[in-house]
Design a protein around this motif. Structure first.
Motif, PDB file in Angstrom:
ATOM      1  N   ILE A 173       0.234  -4.875   1.538  1.00  0.00           N
ATOM      2  CA  ILE A 173       0.866  -4.320   2.733  1.00  0.00           C
ATOM      3  C   ILE A 173       0.844  -2.795   2.618  1.00  0.00           C
ATOM      4  O   ILE A 173       1.175  -2.254   1.559  1.00  0.00           O
ATOM      5  CB  ILE A 173       2.358  -4.779   2.796  1.00  0.00           C
ATOM      6  CG1 ILE A 173       2.490  -6.317   2.756  1.00  0.00           C
ATOM      7  CG2 ILE A 173       3.089  -4.163   3.973  1.00  0.00           C
ATOM      8  CD1 ILE A 173       2.352  -7.012   4.072  1.00  0.00           C
ATOM      9  N   ASP A 174       0.517  -2.114   3.720  1.00  0.00           N
ATOM     10  CA  ASP A 174       0.590  -0.648   3.741  1.00  0.00           C
ATOM     11  C   ASP A 174       2.064  -0.257   3.870  1.00  0.00           C
ATOM     12  O   ASP A 174       2.657  -0.380   4.944  1.00  0.00           O
ATOM     13  CB  ASP A 174      -0.226  -0.114   4.926  1.00  0.00           C
ATOM     14  CG  ASP A 174      -0.119   1.405   5.056  1.00  0.00           C
ATOM     15  OD1 ASP A 174       0.582   2.038   4.232  1.00  0.00           O
ATOM     16  OD2 ASP A 174      -0.736   1.949   5.995  1.00  0.00           O
ATOM     17  N   PRO A 206       7.367   2.151  -7.963  1.00  0.00           N
ATOM     18  CA  PRO A 206       8.781   2.496  -7.835  1.00  0.00           C
ATOM     19  C   PRO A 206       9.022   3.239  -6.524  1.00  0.00           C
ATOM     20  O   PRO A 206       8.331   4.222  -6.243  1.00  0.00           O
ATOM     21  CB  PRO A 206       9.036   3.415  -9.039  1.00  0.00           C
ATOM     22  CG  PRO A 206       7.935   3.134 -10.011  1.00  0.00           C
ATOM     23  CD  PRO A 206       6.742   2.721  -9.186  1.00  0.00           C
ATOM     24  N   GLY A 207       9.949   2.746  -5.696  1.00  0.00           N
ATOM     25  CA  GLY A 207      10.264   3.397  -4.430  1.00  0.00           C
ATOM     26  C   GLY A 207       9.390   2.964  -3.270  1.00  0.00           C
ATOM     27  O   GLY A 207       9.488   3.510  -2.169  1.00  0.00           O
ATOM     28  N   SER A 208       8.561   1.940  -3.463  1.00  0.00           N
ATOM     29  CA  SER A 208       7.649   1.523  -2.391  1.00  0.00           C
ATOM     30  C   SER A 208       8.359   0.761  -1.273  1.00  0.00           C
ATOM     31  O   SER A 208       7.754   0.503  -0.232  1.00  0.00           O
ATOM     32  CB  SER A 208       6.506   0.681  -2.965  1.00  0.00           C
ATOM     33  OG  SER A 208       7.012  -0.416  -3.685  1.00  0.00           O
ATOM     34  N   GLY A 209       9.618   0.391  -1.505  1.00  0.00           N
ATOM     35  CA  GLY A 209      10.383  -0.303  -0.458  1.00  0.00           C
ATOM     36  C   GLY A 209      10.560  -1.794  -0.703  1.00  0.00           C
ATOM     37  O   GLY A 209      10.862  -2.542   0.232  1.00  0.00           O
ATOM     38  N   TYR A 241       2.444  -7.220  -2.154  1.00  0.00           N
ATOM     39  CA  TYR A 241       2.244  -5.929  -2.831  1.00  0.00           C
ATOM     40  C   TYR A 241       2.425  -4.788  -1.834  1.00  0.00           C
ATOM     41  O   TYR A 241       1.653  -4.660  -0.876  1.00  0.00           O
ATOM     42  CB  TYR A 241       0.844  -5.897  -3.460  1.00  0.00           C
ATOM     43  CG  TYR A 241       0.393  -4.526  -3.915  1.00  0.00           C
ATOM     44  CD1 TYR A 241       1.281  -3.637  -4.523  1.00  0.00           C
ATOM     45  CD2 TYR A 241      -0.933  -4.121  -3.747  1.00  0.00           C
ATOM     46  CE1 TYR A 241       0.865  -2.373  -4.936  1.00  0.00           C
ATOM     47  CE2 TYR A 241      -1.356  -2.855  -4.164  1.00  0.00           C
ATOM     48  CZ  TYR A 241      -0.445  -1.992  -4.752  1.00  0.00           C
ATOM     49  OH  TYR A 241      -0.850  -0.746  -5.148  1.00  0.00           O
ATOM     50  N   PHE A 242       3.440  -3.977  -2.074  1.00  0.00           N
ATOM     51  CA  PHE A 242       3.702  -2.816  -1.224  1.00  0.00           C
ATOM     52  C   PHE A 242       2.965  -1.606  -1.787  1.00  0.00           C
ATOM     53  O   PHE A 242       3.357  -1.045  -2.804  1.00  0.00           O
ATOM     54  CB  PHE A 242       5.213  -2.567  -1.120  1.00  0.00           C
ATOM     55  CG  PHE A 242       5.919  -3.647  -0.356  1.00  0.00           C
ATOM     56  CD1 PHE A 242       5.723  -3.771   1.006  1.00  0.00           C
ATOM     57  CD2 PHE A 242       6.729  -4.568  -0.993  1.00  0.00           C
ATOM     58  CE1 PHE A 242       6.343  -4.785   1.732  1.00  0.00           C
ATOM     59  CE2 PHE A 242       7.351  -5.583  -0.288  1.00  0.00           C
ATOM     60  CZ  PHE A 242       7.154  -5.699   1.087  1.00  0.00           C
ATOM     61  N   ASP A 243       1.913  -1.237  -1.077  1.00  0.00           N
ATOM     62  CA  ASP A 243       1.026  -0.167  -1.523  1.00  0.00           C
ATOM     63  C   ASP A 243       1.428   1.141  -0.829  1.00  0.00           C
ATOM     64  O   ASP A 243       1.523   1.184   0.405  1.00  0.00           O
ATOM     65  CB  ASP A 243      -0.413  -0.553  -1.130  1.00  0.00           C
ATOM     66  CG  ASP A 243      -1.428   0.440  -1.631  1.00  0.00           C
ATOM     67  OD1 ASP A 243      -1.196   1.024  -2.698  1.00  0.00           O
ATOM     68  OD2 ASP A 243      -2.458   0.621  -0.953  1.00  0.00           O
ATOM     69  N   PHE A 250       3.682   1.651 -14.256  1.00  0.00           N
ATOM     70  CA  PHE A 250       3.143   0.881 -13.123  1.00  0.00           C
ATOM     71  C   PHE A 250       1.611   0.866 -13.165  1.00  0.00           C
ATOM     72  O   PHE A 250       0.984  -0.195 -13.038  1.00  0.00           O
ATOM     73  CB  PHE A 250       3.643   1.465 -11.792  1.00  0.00           C
ATOM     74  CG  PHE A 250       3.062   0.763 -10.595  1.00  0.00           C
ATOM     75  CD1 PHE A 250       3.487  -0.508 -10.245  1.00  0.00           C
ATOM     76  CD2 PHE A 250       2.061   1.362  -9.829  1.00  0.00           C
ATOM     77  CE1 PHE A 250       2.932  -1.186  -9.153  1.00  0.00           C
ATOM     78  CE2 PHE A 250       1.499   0.692  -8.745  1.00  0.00           C
ATOM     79  CZ  PHE A 250       1.941  -0.585  -8.408  1.00  0.00           C
ATOM     80  N   ILE A 251       1.030   2.028 -13.371  1.00  0.00           N
ATOM     81  CA  ILE A 251      -0.441   2.110 -13.370  1.00  0.00           C
ATOM     82  C   ILE A 251      -1.043   1.349 -14.559  1.00  0.00           C
ATOM     83  O   ILE A 251      -1.986   0.571 -14.408  1.00  0.00           O
ATOM     84  CB  ILE A 251      -0.881   3.594 -13.377  1.00  0.00           C
ATOM     85  CG1 ILE A 251      -0.543   4.225 -12.019  1.00  0.00           C
ATOM     86  CG2 ILE A 251      -2.374   3.738 -13.680  1.00  0.00           C
ATOM     87  CD1 ILE A 251      -0.525   5.737 -12.022  1.00  0.00           C
ATOM     88  N   GLU A 252      -0.455   1.549 -15.731  1.00  0.00           N
ATOM     89  CA  GLU A 252      -1.054   0.949 -16.934  1.00  0.00           C
ATOM     90  C   GLU A 252      -0.773  -0.550 -17.072  1.00  0.00           C
ATOM     91  O   GLU A 252      -1.628  -1.298 -17.531  1.00  0.00           O
ATOM     92  CB  GLU A 252      -0.531   1.682 -18.188  1.00  0.00           C
ATOM     93  CG  GLU A 252      -1.105   3.092 -18.303  1.00  0.00           C
ATOM     94  CD  GLU A 252      -0.529   3.865 -19.483  1.00  0.00           C
ATOM     95  OE1 GLU A 252       0.372   3.353 -20.184  1.00  0.00           O
ATOM     96  OE2 GLU A 252      -0.993   5.004 -19.691  1.00  0.00           O
TER      97      GLU A 252
END
Ligand SMILES: Nc1ncnc2c1ncn2[C@@H]1O[C@H](COP(=O)(O)OP(=O)(O)OP(=O)(O)O)[C@@H](O)[C@H]1O
Ligand SMILES: Nc1ccn([C@@H]2O[C@H](COP(=O)(O)O)[C@@H](O)[C@H]2O)c(=O)n1
Ligand SMILES: [Mg+2]
Length: 230
Positions: free
Chosen positions: A190-191, A37-40, A136-138, A170-172
């Protein structure tokens, strides 16, 4: 009706027919866009739409609109979103399918989906579309929290209590989906902790096979692939 899908980047730039007309294309290109959430995701999807001609469908936005529409599912969706929970797939996929049909496009960024195994399996079974890849926005969790608490877009779930629940989900539930696509060689990580423009440079490199060349065309036939009704 042939509903077989052979989604492939190689068909994106279909040459015009000899008479100069555009061939009808039965292929649909789907890129899933995931990240905490909020990764862009929404920010970068807006850039991709501008440069690569995709239609951006945010499943969170579709659910928010449905929850405010007064539909029979509205209250259930609102309550689940306020708890950061994942809404049953049949609800989300129905909204997605309708939006895809209404778009008239055949290239889709599906943002915030699949959030869990139920989402993933239902999409595969109902839509019968395999994504090209998963973007994937990490981003570190401290940065995610900072961004969400400063977003100021009036979202009911941007409060610290719900944000913590969304991180947990998100994690689970979503990280295993990312692992699944990684094992299939379909994850493009993607960073996302960098400034917006720098992130987009990396996104462009991943999306480059989808650049549309001059004097080429495609006719969307999304209704032929997904069926006419929604
Ligand atoms: N690279 C970045 N650096 C700093 N701020 C960013 C960056 N990308 C996005 N933001 C800001 O962070 C906030 C969240 O971005 P955005 O809404 O695109 O995230 P999201 O992944 O779609 O979130 P959600 O999952 O909650 O819908 C917004 O206020 C946005 O302007
Ligand atoms: N596949 C999905 C996507 C979203 N939700 C719900 O919407 C909330 C907000 O999603 P964003 O992508 O806009 O962050 C999310 O926390 C879920 O409650 C969902 O159920 N299924
Ligand atoms: Mg978003």
């Amino acid at each position: 009706m042939d509903t077989t899908l052979e989604s492939s980047a190689a068909v994106l730039d279909t040459p015009k027919d000899a008479d100069g007309s555009c061939p009808t294309d039965k292929k649909i290109t789907v890129v899933f866009v995931l990240g905490g959430p909020g990764s862009g995701k929404g920010t970068q999807c807006a850039n991709i739409v501008e440069h690569f001609g995709f239609t951006h469908l945010s499943t969170g936005d579709l659910l928010r609109a449905e929850s405010k529409s007064g539909s029979p599912n509205g209250i259930m969706i609102r309550d689940m979103m306020n708890e950061g929970k994942i809404v049953p797939s049949e609800v989300t996929i129905k909204l997605l399918r309708k939006a895809m049909l209404e778009s008239g496009n055949d290239k889709f960024l599906i943002d915030g989906f699949p959030r869990n195994e139920e989402n993933r399996a239902a999409f595969e079974n109902i839509m019968k579309i395999e994504p090209e890849f998963v973007l994937y926005f990490d981003c570190p969790v401290e940065e995610l929290e900072r961004r969400l608490l400063n977003r100021n877009q009036g979202r009911d779930d941007d409060n610290i209590g719900t944000i913590q629940k969304r991180f947990k989900v998100f994690i689970e539930s979503t990280l295993p989906i990312l692992e699944y696509y990684n094992s299939k060689g379909k994850l493009r990580k993607i960073d996302a902790g960098k400034p917006v423009d720098e992130v987009f440079e990396d996104v462009k490199a991943v999306l480059s096979p989808f650049a549309v060349e001059a004097n080429t065309c495609r006719k969307s036939n999304v209704s032929m692939v997904l069926g006419l009704e929604y």
